[in-house]
Design a protein around this motif. Sequence first.
Motif, mmCIF file in Angstrom:
data_model
loop_
_atom_site.group_PDB
_atom_site.id
_atom_site.type_symbol
_atom_site.label_atom_id
_atom_site.label_comp_id
_atom_site.label_asym_id
_atom_site.label_seq_id
_atom_site.Cartn_x
_atom_site.Cartn_y
_atom_site.Cartn_z
ATOM 1 N N CYS A 116 0.842 -1.188 0.000
ATOM 2 C CA CYS A 116 0.000 0.000 0.000
ATOM 3 C C CYS A 116 0.885 1.249 0.000
ATOM 4 O O CYS A 116 1.780 1.373 0.848
ATOM 5 C CB CYS A 116 -0.909 0.008 1.229
ATOM 6 S SG CYS A 116 -1.923 1.506 1.358
ATOM 7 N N THR A 127 -0.270 -5.864 0.249
ATOM 8 C CA THR A 127 -1.647 -5.987 -0.231
ATOM 9 C C THR A 127 -2.052 -7.451 -0.357
ATOM 10 O O THR A 127 -1.205 -8.346 -0.431
ATOM 11 C CB THR A 127 -1.818 -5.312 -1.607
ATOM 12 O OG1 THR A 127 -0.959 -5.939 -2.546
ATOM 13 C CG2 THR A 127 -1.538 -3.822 -1.536
ATOM 14 N N LYS A 134 -8.380 -9.048 -3.625
ATOM 15 C CA LYS A 134 -9.784 -9.058 -3.225
ATOM 16 C C LYS A 134 -10.632 -8.862 -4.471
ATOM 17 O O LYS A 134 -10.297 -8.034 -5.324
ATOM 18 C CB LYS A 134 -10.064 -7.942 -2.214
ATOM 19 C CG LYS A 134 -11.492 -7.916 -1.718
ATOM 20 C CD LYS A 134 -11.676 -6.865 -0.639
ATOM 21 C CE LYS A 134 -13.123 -6.885 -0.164
ATOM 22 N NZ LYS A 134 -13.323 -5.947 0.926
ATOM 23 N N TYR A 179 -5.538 -5.124 -2.626
ATOM 24 C CA TYR A 179 -6.379 -4.458 -1.624
ATOM 25 C C TYR A 179 -5.581 -4.285 -0.344
ATOM 26 O O TYR A 179 -4.852 -5.181 0.080
ATOM 27 C CB TYR A 179 -7.620 -5.322 -1.359
ATOM 28 C CG TYR A 179 -8.638 -4.674 -0.464
ATOM 29 C CD1 TYR A 179 -9.562 -3.775 -0.972
ATOM 30 C CD2 TYR A 179 -8.689 -4.972 0.897
ATOM 31 C CE1 TYR A 179 -10.513 -3.178 -0.156
ATOM 32 C CE2 TYR A 179 -9.630 -4.380 1.721
ATOM 33 C CZ TYR A 179 -10.537 -3.483 1.193
ATOM 34 O OH TYR A 179 -11.486 -2.897 2.004
ATOM 35 N N CYS A 180 -5.696 -3.104 0.269
ATOM 36 C CA CYS A 180 -5.046 -2.857 1.558
ATOM 37 C C CYS A 180 -6.067 -3.098 2.666
ATOM 38 O O CYS A 180 -7.053 -2.360 2.772
ATOM 39 C CB CYS A 180 -4.506 -1.437 1.637
ATOM 40 S SG CYS A 180 -3.742 -1.074 3.249
ATOM 41 N N GLU A 181 -5.820 -4.108 3.463
ATOM 42 C CA GLU A 181 -6.717 -4.437 4.580
ATOM 43 C C GLU A 181 -6.680 -3.346 5.651
ATOM 44 O O GLU A 181 -7.686 -3.061 6.294
ATOM 45 C CB GLU A 181 -6.334 -5.787 5.206
ATOM 46 C CG GLU A 181 -6.416 -6.966 4.265
ATOM 47 C CD GLU A 181 -7.844 -7.419 3.978
ATOM 48 O OE1 GLU A 181 -8.786 -6.983 4.687
ATOM 49 O OE2 GLU A 181 -8.020 -8.200 3.024
ATOM 50 N N THR A 182 -5.529 -2.694 5.826
ATOM 51 C CA THR A 182 -5.394 -1.658 6.848
ATOM 52 C C THR A 182 -6.170 -0.404 6.470
ATOM 53 O O THR A 182 -6.943 0.137 7.258
ATOM 54 C CB THR A 182 -3.896 -1.294 7.058
ATOM 55 O OG1 THR A 182 -3.180 -2.487 7.391
ATOM 56 C CG2 THR A 182 -3.726 -0.274 8.156
ATOM 57 N N CYS A 183 -5.978 0.069 5.244
ATOM 58 C CA CYS A 183 -6.653 1.291 4.782
ATOM 59 C C CYS A 183 -8.056 1.008 4.236
ATOM 60 O O CYS A 183 -8.842 1.940 4.018
ATOM 61 C CB CYS A 183 -5.825 1.972 3.695
ATOM 62 S SG CYS A 183 -4.205 2.550 4.253
ATOM 63 N N GLU A 184 -8.330 -0.260 3.993
ATOM 64 C CA GLU A 184 -9.612 -0.700 3.438
ATOM 65 C C GLU A 184 -9.916 -0.037 2.091
ATOM 66 O O GLU A 184 -11.005 0.485 1.871
ATOM 67 C CB GLU A 184 -10.754 -0.469 4.437
ATOM 68 C CG GLU A 184 -10.576 -1.238 5.729
ATOM 69 C CD GLU A 184 -11.700 -1.010 6.728
ATOM 70 O OE1 GLU A 184 -12.381 0.035 6.670
ATOM 71 O OE2 GLU A 184 -11.889 -1.903 7.572
ATOM 72 N N ILE A 185 -8.902 -0.104 1.193
ATOM 73 C CA ILE A 185 -9.083 0.479 -0.143
ATOM 74 C C ILE A 185 -8.509 -0.446 -1.215
ATOM 75 O O ILE A 185 -7.485 -1.096 -0.991
ATOM 76 C CB ILE A 185 -8.418 1.875 -0.273
ATOM 77 C CG1 ILE A 185 -6.919 1.797 0.061
ATOM 78 C CG2 ILE A 185 -9.128 2.914 0.575
ATOM 79 C CD1 ILE A 185 -6.152 3.076 -0.260
#
Length: 161
Positions: free
Chosen positions: A6, A13, A16, A26-32
Motif C-alpha cells: 500500500c 496488499t 480481493k 487491496y489494503c486491509e489496513t486502509c480498506e481500499i
Amino acid sequence: MKFTYCPHCGTKTTLKEIGDEGMIPYCETCEIPLFEMFSTCVLSIVVNELGEVALIQQSYGNPRFAGVAGYMKCGETAEESAKREVIEEIGLVPESVTFLESHWFDMKCQLMLGFLVHVKKAEFRLSDEVAQAQWFTFAEAVQTVREGSIIQKLLRAAELQ
C-alpha cells in the motif's frame, strides 16, 4: 504500476474481488482497492494554415521523426497539456486543440491522448529536448514516421478532419 504494498501505509496488499473488476490488490489496513496506475501522455499533430505538419526529432533516444508529445502534469487538462507541450518543444502558440483519439502504448504502459493542434506557421523555437523540427505535407509525414506507430495512426485520423 501494480501494487504489492500500500502506498499509504506500507502494508502488503492482498487480492480481493472488487465487483466486475475481478481480483484487485487491496489494503486491509486502509480498506481500499489499489487499481493499477499508468502514465497519461499527449501526442499532437501540429498543423499550420498551409496544411503542413510539424514533426520533431528528439535530442535523445530514437532519431526518427515523431509528433510533439509529453506527459500530463497533475492539475492539467489534456488540452492544456497538449498546448503546453507544443509551446515548450517547438515554440509555436496553439490556436485550437481538438481531441482525435486515444491509444494504449503497451511498451511503456502509457495512455496516449491524440490531438490535432492548429498553429500559425512561424520559425520554430526548439527546446533542449528537440534536435530539429520540420514541416511536412500530410503524405510526407505519414511516410516519414515509423510504420504502424501511434503517430502514423493519428496523422491518418487528422487528415480526415
